[in-house]
Enzyme design. Sequence first.
Site, PDB file in Angstrom:
ATOM      1  N   MET A   1       8.740   4.603   5.492  1.00 46.01           N
ATOM      2  CA  MET A   1       8.629   3.305   4.981  1.00 46.01           C
ATOM      3  C   MET A   1      10.116   2.963   4.185  1.00 46.01           C
ATOM      4  O   MET A   1      10.862   1.830   4.357  1.00 46.01           O
ATOM      5  CB  MET A   1       7.530   2.774   4.050  1.00 46.01           C
ATOM      6  CG  MET A   1       6.291   2.673   4.930  1.00 46.01           C
ATOM      7  SD  MET A   1       6.168   2.115   6.452  1.00 46.01           S
ATOM      8  CE  MET A   1       6.569   0.348   6.071  1.00 46.01           C
TER       9      MET A   1
ATOM     10  N   MET B   1       0.746  -1.329   0.034  1.00 47.92           N
ATOM     11  CA  MET B   1      -0.083   0.117   0.018  1.00 47.92           C
ATOM     12  C   MET B   1       0.701   1.160   0.119  1.00 47.92           C
ATOM     13  O   MET B   1       0.242   2.406   0.017  1.00 47.92           O
ATOM     14  CB  MET B   1      -0.895   0.030   1.158  1.00 47.92           C
ATOM     15  CG  MET B   1      -1.882  -1.200   1.284  1.00 47.92           C
ATOM     16  SD  MET B   1      -2.977  -1.424  -0.168  1.00 47.92           S
ATOM     17  CE  MET B   1      -3.081  -3.217  -0.513  1.00 47.92           C
ATOM     18  N   CYS B   2       2.196   1.277  -0.328  1.00 43.34           N
ATOM     19  CA  CYS B   2       3.059   2.260  -0.229  1.00 43.34           C
ATOM     20  C   CYS B   2       2.910   3.061  -1.487  1.00 43.34           C
ATOM     21  O   CYS B   2       2.883   2.361  -2.683  1.00 43.34           O
ATOM     22  CB  CYS B   2       4.393   1.757  -0.176  1.00 43.34           C
ATOM     23  SG  CYS B   2       5.368   2.340   1.379  1.00 43.34           S
ATOM     24  N   HIS B   3       2.937   4.328  -1.429  1.00 39.27           N
ATOM     25  CA  HIS B   3       2.897   5.020  -2.803  1.00 39.27           C
ATOM     26  C   HIS B   3       4.587   5.371  -3.350  1.00 39.27           C
ATOM     27  O   HIS B   3       5.349   5.458  -2.574  1.00 39.27           O
ATOM     28  CB  HIS B   3       2.463   6.543  -2.407  1.00 39.27           C
ATOM     29  CG  HIS B   3       1.321   6.595  -1.649  1.00 39.27           C
ATOM     30  ND1 HIS B   3       0.780   6.426  -0.470  1.00 39.27           N
ATOM     31  CD2 HIS B   3       0.069   7.081  -2.498  1.00 39.27           C
ATOM     32  CE1 HIS B   3      -0.399   6.604  -0.302  1.00 39.27           C
ATOM     33  NE2 HIS B   3      -0.913   6.871  -1.582  1.00 39.27           N
TER      34      HIS B   3
ATOM     35  N   ASP C   1      23.148 -12.311   5.391  1.00 44.17           N
ATOM     36  CA  ASP C   1      23.527 -13.193   4.097  1.00 44.17           C
ATOM     37  C   ASP C   1      25.178 -13.301   3.978  1.00 44.17           C
ATOM     38  O   ASP C   1      25.429 -14.341   3.754  1.00 44.17           O
ATOM     39  CB  ASP C   1      23.172 -12.451   2.802  1.00 44.17           C
ATOM     40  CG  ASP C   1      23.290 -13.345   1.535  1.00 44.17           C
ATOM     41  OD1 ASP C   1      23.256 -14.514   1.657  1.00 44.17           O
ATOM     42  OD2 ASP C   1      23.677 -12.864   0.425  1.00 44.17           O
TER      43      ASP C   1
END
EC number: 4.6.1.17
Lengths: 161, 161, 161, 161, 161, 161
Positions: free
Chosen positions: A111, A74-76, A126
């Site tokens: 975000m 839902m991020c713009h 990693d």
Amino acid sequence: MDLTHFDSEGRARMVDVSEKAETARFALAKGRVRMETGTWERIKSGGIEKGDVLAVAQVAGIMAAKRTSALIPMCHPLAITSAKLDFALEEPGIVEIGATVKVTGKTGVEMEALTAVSVAALTIYDMCKAIDKTMVMSDIRLMEKAGGKSGHFRRNPEAQE
Amino acid sequence: MDLTHFDSEGRARMVDVSEKAETARFALAKGRVRMETGTWERIKSGGIEKGDVLAVAQVAGIMAAKRTSALIPMCHPLAITSAKLDFALEEPGIVEIGATVKVTGKTGVEMEALTAVSVAALTIYDMCKAIDKTMVMSDIRLMEKAGGKSGHFRRNPEAQE
Amino acid sequence: MDLTHFDSEGRARMVDVSEKAETARFALAKGRVRMETGTWERIKSGGIEKGDVLAVAQVAGIMAAKRTSALIPMCHPLAITSAKLDFALEEPGIVEIGATVKVTGKTGVEMEALTAVSVAALTIYDMCKAIDKTMVMSDIRLMEKAGGKSGHFRRNPEAQE
Amino acid sequence: MDLTHFDSEGRARMVDVSEKAETARFALAKGRVRMETGTWERIKSGGIEKGDVLAVAQVAGIMAAKRTSALIPMCHPLAITSAKLDFALEEPGIVEIGATVKVTGKTGVEMEALTAVSVAALTIYDMCKAIDKTMVMSDIRLMEKAGGKSGHFRRNPEAQE
Amino acid sequence: MDLTHFDSEGRARMVDVSEKAETARFALAKGRVRMETGTWERIKSGGIEKGDVLAVAQVAGIMAAKRTSALIPMCHPLAITSAKLDFALEEPGIVEIGATVKVTGKTGVEMEALTAVSVAALTIYDMCKAIDKTMVMSDIRLMEKAGGKSGHFRRNPEAQE
Amino acid sequence: MDLTHFDSEGRARMVDVSEKAETARFALAKGRVRMETGTWERIKSGGIEKGDVLAVAQVAGIMAAKRTSALIPMCHPLAITSAKLDFALEEPGIVEIGATVKVTGKTGVEMEALTAVSVAALTIYDMCKAIDKTMVMSDIRLMEKAGGKSGHFRRNPEAQE
């Protein structure tokens, strides 16, 4: 106050920011990777001498900041104007990650900053997992954000992390 | 033992797994989002009644597992055969996220499972940030992994998280 | 003058362009694929009669221009407003590629134009490699750029390529 | 011999490799970035002391190798098992880039190696363009490839580049 | 009037929108998935009781709207400000999908809305294909669009679909 | 029979195909774009003479087939071995699109074929929308699929589309 990502029927949607003004915004997020002291020493010396785990994590974090809206449903989409990652190895066994992101836009970049920290942490994991599988990524949180109608947010440093 | 992502000159590379056998592998990772009790209650009821934060986070996590090698620079591309995300809301203020990933391949899928957990956590943050900016993503860690030459790994449950 | 992609500690970062003005910008880049004359004749006739290597290369170049910031780590995301690729087959054995990109934004689009040329060249290589493995991609360079504070740049045509 | 990317009507298609055997394959590609001597010296010292253009280019090249089939329209997706980039700064004003890619698969990895070289070159350009806009990316070419039915290819070193 | 995606030589290009004004724009697209009544009933009850096909399709559609310019070669990248998907299950055997997208930009968002509907439809197909392979995706069309020089468009409801 | 994309709690997951055998699989999907006759004639002549809408749509469709698992949330990543798009302009006002995809893998490629058709249709729409906004994408459906345990599927030609 409402969970703004849900419409009146309870379905998810991308919040409508069409009417919001474009303002200068920034966000600072932080996080930690906790690991065995031996791993930490390898990263620390590697950063100076030869192999540079943090250089790779930094590139990964910056690239992830740019890809945030493709990862978080839902991020713009935002054309960020700055992304910067810092690492601190002050406490043995802990790599502290900080990410600062800026934009001139209709929504904030918290975000983007949180995603940059998360992907940098995953990259550290990693690159070291062959010698240490017990690393833990923790305390990924928003520290500060500015710009936009909701005003300046600064995390209470005494808050439990 | 060596940090396998660095060659003899200390430069990063993708580890050469050409000679490794294809075996069935799985990995289980977990993580938590800590939040205000009010936020947690909203997610919990939403999951049952109407708006479903966790349904969106689940889709985001599964899609992120498939995109892991595009996010983590030295990760090998893998055609995963299964990805599953679970959420537990047992303790007030805590959403526990679990991700299980499987593959038949030359390398393990711990990065895929950890990435799925991280992106699901970021999605929960994104969808609730209008009501709670102080959420913290923590304890993202590998719980178990099987398959491949390095053998079965199971995280010591008594280990500090 | 400084290598602007490094901060004071020598770590890479995305240059902060937050304070820059949005201006109309364009960039023109060129490059060449050198190949056996037979291959070149096949491309040339194919472009007119039936199979069209250049049509595919053109689509690939335009799509790559849009993906530049996902490929080049420190590149800013930009919403380009125009992308155009041209091919010239004047000299036997040489396909000349030109790419023009425009944007209204805070940074230039030379990387977008150079990426478009590079990916178009790679696509030509890919489509002809069954008949000619010795093709060489060369002289990929910025020809001209305008807009922004650094002013108009035009490559000296007499410069060694 | 035919341009295998075109069907009998002259339209582009992805070559059908369904019936090909999976074999171990590798490819080595090379390329150069030519620049002003001052730029070259900055990269060289940076690589040793502090800011490391080549470390970023290396990460970008490896990530691009994994994304080749998303960039080059008719390229088959391949789960590469190894990717390695090397840089040589022997001749003043020239950064030589080499990329080795391996796979066990039905098609070769020359496009992956060439794409890695191209994107590493573009990244070097991007990171140095503030001090030198006249850099040229050249001589991007396949040096060697092995595996598969078409046999071992080794570029004639005396061939004009 | 011309097919604006072709230049005077007939080659494809991204239309130059550099000189266009940024205006508020929106687009509404619709489409249908036709299926066996049993499948439709499963989706309908699933949406209420347990498995929620439409929740997954909704997330997929919103994410696809953001990725439109990466899928459709000549589409301009746009930072959309709103994306919303709705589903109606009024007629047995038919899932009606609607997508509304908004932007403040130089070009319209009809492709974003149509792509959102298409990918939502494909997701519904994917999630139900184990029980029904004969589903058909149909009537994907633009219903309304506003903003920009070409003015308000509203599909004639009596038009054949 | 169950909706296999949901677990026992009704949450979405990627179906576990770890235990399935790798077999040769293919799928054929079809779809249509309906448009004004004038638009159709322009595409038809363009395809022969100069501007080639279908050449661009073909590239877009093939690239989309490779990106299917990134678009459709529960789709498994697959290294497809062949992708082919065909267009027929037999009936005035209708462009018929066909896509054939092959793989040797643990799951089928019907989603890849359907995605290729959908994105090719969207690309045709995009390239002609300046002259015709009323085009409709319809009858996107699976025609045939082979390989794997579920056996050969062939759509009943008399079935309502």
